[in-house]
Design a protein around this motif. Structure first.
Motif, PDB file in Angstrom:
ATOM      1  N   TYR A  23       0.949  -1.247   0.213  1.00 16.19           N
ATOM      2  CA  TYR A  23       0.095  -0.209   0.185  1.00 16.19           C
ATOM      3  C   TYR A  23       1.134   1.207  -0.070  1.00 16.19           C
ATOM      4  O   TYR A  23       0.716   2.348  -0.686  1.00 16.19           O
ATOM      5  CB  TYR A  23      -1.067  -0.066   1.678  1.00 16.19           C
ATOM      6  N   VAL A  24       1.775   1.300   0.601  1.00 18.39           N
ATOM      7  CA  VAL A  24       2.737   2.568   0.298  1.00 18.39           C
ATOM      8  C   VAL A  24       3.483   2.711  -0.427  1.00 18.39           C
ATOM      9  O   VAL A  24       3.580   3.749  -1.044  1.00 18.39           O
ATOM     10  CB  VAL A  24       3.405   1.969   2.048  1.00 18.39           C
ATOM     11  N   LEU A  25       4.328   1.560  -1.456  1.00 23.00           N
ATOM     12  CA  LEU A  25       4.566   1.855  -2.377  1.00 23.00           C
ATOM     13  C   LEU A  25       3.602   2.298  -3.590  1.00 23.00           C
ATOM     14  O   LEU A  25       3.473   2.736  -4.371  1.00 23.00           O
ATOM     15  CB  LEU A  25       4.264   0.380  -2.741  1.00 23.00           C
ATOM     16  N   VAL A  26       2.077   2.047  -3.290  1.00 23.50           N
ATOM     17  CA  VAL A  26       0.897   2.984  -3.902  1.00 23.50           C
ATOM     18  C   VAL A  26       0.684   3.887  -3.574  1.00 23.50           C
ATOM     19  O   VAL A  26       0.629   4.929  -4.633  1.00 23.50           O
ATOM     20  CB  VAL A  26      -0.397   2.119  -3.631  1.00 23.50           C
ATOM     21  N   LEU A  78      -3.447   5.469   2.032  1.00 20.86           N
ATOM     22  CA  LEU A  78      -2.372   5.764   2.919  1.00 20.86           C
ATOM     23  C   LEU A  78      -2.863   5.301   4.213  1.00 20.86           C
ATOM     24  O   LEU A  78      -3.009   4.778   4.923  1.00 20.86           O
ATOM     25  CB  LEU A  78      -2.455   7.029   2.440  1.00 20.86           C
ATOM     26  N   ASN A  79      -4.201   5.996   4.058  1.00 22.89           N
ATOM     27  CA  ASN A  79      -5.730   5.041   5.112  1.00 22.89           C
ATOM     28  C   ASN A  79      -5.522   4.007   5.207  1.00 22.89           C
ATOM     29  O   ASN A  79      -5.687   3.654   6.565  1.00 22.89           O
ATOM     30  CB  ASN A  79      -7.049   6.083   4.714  1.00 22.89           C
ATOM     31  N   LYS A  80      -5.730   2.729   4.171  1.00 19.57           N
ATOM     32  CA  LYS A  80      -5.298   1.854   4.071  1.00 19.57           C
ATOM     33  C   LYS A  80      -4.290   1.239   5.091  1.00 19.57           C
ATOM     34  O   LYS A  80      -4.297  -0.357   5.878  1.00 19.57           O
ATOM     35  CB  LYS A  80      -5.449   0.478   2.909  1.00 19.57           C
ATOM     36  N   ALA A  81      -3.049   1.579   4.581  1.00 20.84           N
ATOM     37  CA  ALA A  81      -2.335   1.270   5.394  1.00 20.84           C
ATOM     38  C   ALA A  81      -1.415   1.709   7.361  1.00 20.84           C
ATOM     39  O   ALA A  81      -1.496   0.935   7.302  1.00 20.84           O
ATOM     40  CB  ALA A  81      -0.440   2.034   4.557  1.00 20.84           C
TER      41      ALA A  81
END
Length: 194
Positions: A23-26, A78-81
């Protein structure tokens, strides 16, 4: 964009819940595109204020729509991570990957590195490595307690004379000091007897 789509549709469903990097790479890849859109909009606004008919050109509107889409996707992932992983883990990884992605995206889209002299390239790389190492050190040692006892003796607070510990004391007392110390001892003995 291809990397982002692969991460969203292939790696995200499989590894997103267990690996913080997905998720951070996205967020980082999409964030670098949003920075490029902002640069393009900044150039368009500059031309608009100089009197050029920018509003009639479709590129400015495309950049604005792309910016809104990129920011929405970036905030979503970012919220998911942050929901799954600890903030102290997500934040430094996101900062380093986002900075890396922005530098790469700017190098590809705007060809910034071709117009930079060697001094500026070395300065940019050095600054980037300093930021990365600083973030690593801050988070690697965040749980280690630092007390004044870990400091060298001459830097520890509460010592009467900090320079005294650096001075060498003579191994053999001189005759004057020896006679003075004997006299002092006699005076101390007399005071104790009284």
């Amino acid at each position: 964009m291809l990397l982002s789509l692969l991460l969203i549709f292939v790696a995200g469903p499989r590894y997103g819940q267990s690996n913080v990097l997905v998720y951070v790479l996205v967020c980082s890849a999409i964030g670098s595109l949003s920075v490029s859109c902002v640069k393009g909009l900044g150039i368009a606004l500059k031309e608009l204020f100089s009197g050029k008919p920018v509003l009639k050109e479709p590129l400015g509107w495309v950049l604005l729509v792309c910016l809104v889409i990129c920011i929405s996707i970036q905030i979503n992932y970012l919220n998911k991570a942050l929901d799954i992983f600890n903030t102290s883990v997500v934040t430094p990884i996101y900062y380093v990957l986002f900075t890396t992605a922005v530098m790469m995206c700017s190098a590809i889209l705007f060809k910034e590195w071709q117009h930079m002299v060697l001094d500026n390239i070395i300065g940019s790389i050095s600054g980037f490595l300093t930021i990365v190492s600083g973030i690593f050190l801050l988070h690697a040692f965040r749980d280690m307690p630092f007390t004044p006892n870990l400091l060298p003796l001459f830097l520890q607070p509460g010592r009467p004379d900090r320079h005294q510990s650096c001075q060498h004391q003579p191994l053999l007392p001189s005759e004057d000091k020896g006679s003075q110390s004997a006299e002092e001892e006699e005076e101390e003995e007399e005071e104790e007897e009284k």
